[in-house]
Scaffold this motif. Structure first.
Motif, short mmCIF file in Angstrom:
data_model
loop_
_atom_site.label_atom_id
_atom_site.label_comp_id
_atom_site.label_asym_id
_atom_site.label_seq_id
_atom_site.Cartn_x
_atom_site.Cartn_y
_atom_site.Cartn_z
N MET A 1 -19.85 -41.27 30.74
CA MET A 1 -20.24 -39.92 31.11
C MET A 1 -21.38 -39.98 32.12
SD MET A 1 -19.46 -36.78 30.62
CE MET A 1 -18.17 -37.37 29.57
N LYS A 2 -21.29 -39.21 33.17
CA LYS A 2 -22.30 -39.21 34.21
C LYS A 2 -23.34 -38.14 33.94
CE LYS A 2 -19.10 -40.87 37.66
NZ LYS A 2 -18.39 -40.55 38.89
N LYS A 3 -24.57 -38.43 34.32
CA LYS A 3 -25.68 -37.51 34.10
C LYS A 3 -25.48 -36.19 34.82
CE LYS A 3 -29.48 -39.01 35.75
NZ LYS A 3 -30.76 -39.68 35.97
N HIS A 4 -24.86 -36.22 36.01
CA HIS A 4 -24.73 -34.99 36.79
C HIS A 4 -23.71 -34.02 36.19
CE1 HIS A 4 -21.61 -37.58 38.57
NE2 HIS A 4 -20.96 -36.46 38.73
N ASN A 5 -22.99 -34.41 35.16
CA ASN A 5 -22.07 -33.50 34.49
C ASN A 5 -22.77 -32.62 33.46
OD1 ASN A 5 -19.85 -34.37 35.90
ND2 ASN A 5 -19.26 -35.89 34.39
N GLN A 80 -30.46 -41.92 25.16
CA GLN A 80 -30.38 -42.46 23.81
C GLN A 80 -29.05 -42.10 23.16
OE1 GLN A 80 -33.80 -40.66 21.99
NE2 GLN A 80 -35.14 -42.38 22.49
N CYS A 81 -28.60 -40.89 23.40
CA CYS A 81 -27.37 -40.38 22.78
C CYS A 81 -26.11 -40.99 23.38
CB CYS A 81 -27.30 -38.86 22.91
SG CYS A 81 -28.56 -37.98 22.01
N LEU A 82 -26.22 -41.54 24.56
CA LEU A 82 -25.04 -42.02 25.27
C LEU A 82 -24.23 -43.08 24.52
CD1 LEU A 82 -25.66 -41.46 28.80
CD2 LEU A 82 -23.70 -42.83 28.34
N ASN A 83 -24.89 -43.90 23.71
CA ASN A 83 -24.21 -44.99 23.02
C ASN A 83 -23.12 -44.51 22.08
OD1 ASN A 83 -25.83 -46.85 24.34
ND2 ASN A 83 -27.37 -46.81 22.73
N TYR A 158 -21.34 -34.75 22.12
CA TYR A 158 -22.00 -34.74 20.82
C TYR A 158 -22.35 -36.15 20.38
CZ TYR A 158 -22.71 -34.28 15.80
OH TYR A 158 -23.24 -34.36 14.52
N SER A 159 -23.59 -36.34 19.95
CA SER A 159 -24.05 -37.61 19.41
C SER A 159 -24.28 -37.43 17.92
CB SER A 159 -25.35 -38.04 20.09
OG SER A 159 -25.92 -39.13 19.41
N GLU A 160 -23.49 -38.14 17.13
CA GLU A 160 -23.63 -38.04 15.67
C GLU A 160 -24.94 -38.68 15.20
OE1 GLU A 160 -20.97 -38.94 11.72
OE2 GLU A 160 -20.78 -40.30 13.41
N LYS A 161 -25.29 -39.81 15.78
CA LYS A 161 -26.50 -40.53 15.37
C LYS A 161 -27.76 -39.69 15.57
CE LYS A 161 -28.98 -44.84 16.30
NZ LYS A 161 -29.00 -46.05 17.14
N TYR A 162 -27.86 -39.02 16.72
CA TYR A 162 -29.03 -38.21 17.03
C TYR A 162 -28.83 -36.73 16.74
CZ TYR A 162 -30.68 -42.44 19.27
OH TYR A 162 -31.08 -43.73 19.50
N ASP A 163 -27.62 -36.37 16.33
CA ASP A 163 -27.28 -34.99 16.01
C ASP A 163 -27.67 -34.04 17.14
OD1 ASP A 163 -26.13 -33.10 14.33
OD2 ASP A 163 -28.07 -32.52 13.49
N HIS A 164 -27.21 -34.39 18.34
CA HIS A 164 -27.58 -33.63 19.52
C HIS A 164 -26.34 -33.21 20.30
CE1 HIS A 164 -31.06 -32.47 21.99
NE2 HIS A 164 -30.18 -32.47 22.97
N VAL A 165 -26.39 -32.01 20.87
CA VAL A 165 -25.25 -31.47 21.64
C VAL A 165 -25.69 -31.16 23.06
CG1 VAL A 165 -23.61 -29.57 21.82
CG2 VAL A 165 -24.23 -30.46 19.57
N PHE A 166 -24.91 -31.65 24.03
CA PHE A 166 -25.11 -31.32 25.43
C PHE A 166 -23.91 -30.54 25.92
CE2 PHE A 166 -27.63 -35.16 24.89
CZ PHE A 166 -28.82 -34.82 25.52
N ILE A 167 -24.14 -29.53 26.75
CA ILE A 167 -23.07 -28.75 27.35
C ILE A 167 -22.73 -29.38 28.69
CG2 ILE A 167 -22.38 -26.50 28.25
CD1 ILE A 167 -24.32 -25.27 26.22
N LEU A 168 -21.43 -29.57 28.94
CA LEU A 168 -20.97 -30.19 30.18
C LEU A 168 -20.45 -29.15 31.15
CD1 LEU A 168 -19.01 -33.17 28.59
CD2 LEU A 168 -21.32 -33.19 29.51
N LYS A 169 -20.47 -29.48 32.44
CA LYS A 169 -19.92 -28.60 33.46
C LYS A 169 -18.41 -28.45 33.24
CE LYS A 169 -23.07 -29.42 37.27
NZ LYS A 169 -23.23 -29.96 38.61
N ASP A 170 -17.91 -27.29 33.64
CA ASP A 170 -16.46 -27.03 33.52
C ASP A 170 -15.69 -27.82 34.55
OD1 ASP A 170 -16.86 -25.31 31.43
OD2 ASP A 170 -17.06 -23.58 32.75
#
Length: 170
Positions: A1-5, A80-83, A158-170
């Motif tokens: 996954m790319k950061k710019h998304n 951190q969540c990327l893994n 979604y990162s289960e380990k860090y319980d974090h959600v990021f919204i991605l571009k459409d």
């Protein structure tokens, strides 16, 4: 996954674009330079107007630095969540709306519902800690960027380990 998304963090809100981040760096740099110039001019002229100029420049520099630090914190969490992050489809719902008192635009708070490992997970935008620092507790999770992503299906990371959600571009 790319950061710019990435568009936003569900917890912290909008992620700055490269242009916005560059603009804040430029504002901070110019503000620091102007503050130094005002200090030297004030030392030689000893007039009160230069103190106001120094204060304005310092305030702009500090505000720019706060936006940059906040954005870097979000990107650090993302790295951190990327893994263990997984791209998923989610259903977002606007849970509350709030107009800014000074501005005339609408900020919303959303909840995101998705399934991960056959479990239904519901996450709401915002954190109390972030709200206490920046917005006051009654504004936790409200962001103008959520207008575009509310009440529809969206892509999330979604990162289960860090319980974090990021919204991605459409």
């Amino acid at each position: 996954m790319k950061k710019h998304n990435l568009v936003a963090s569900l917890e912290y809100g909008k992620i700055l674009s490269l242009f916005a981040k560059l603009l804040f760096y430029i504002i901070m740099f110019i503000s620091v330079i102007l503050s130094i110039v005002f200090v030297f001019v004030f030392c030689f002229n000893n007039q009160e107007g230069y103190i106001a100029g120094i204060l304005v420049c310092v305030v702009w520099a500090v505000l720019s630095l706060l936006f940059i630090v906040r954005d870097n914190k979000i990107l650090k969490i993302y790295k951190q969540c990327l893994n263990d992050a997984v791209e998923l489809e989610a259903e977002s719902t606007i849970t509350d709306r709030a107009y800014e008192s000074i501005r005339t635009f609408l900020k919303v708070r959303i909840s995101v519902k998705f399934y991960y490992k056959n479990k239904k997970i519901i996450k709401k935008s915002g954190t109390l800690g972030y709200a206490q620092i920046f917005d006051g507790s009654k504004r936790a999770g409200y962001n103008i960027v959520f207008n575009k992503y509310g009440d529809r299906n969206i892509k999330i990371l979604y990162s289960e380990k860090y319980d974090h959600v990021f919204i991605l571009k459409d």
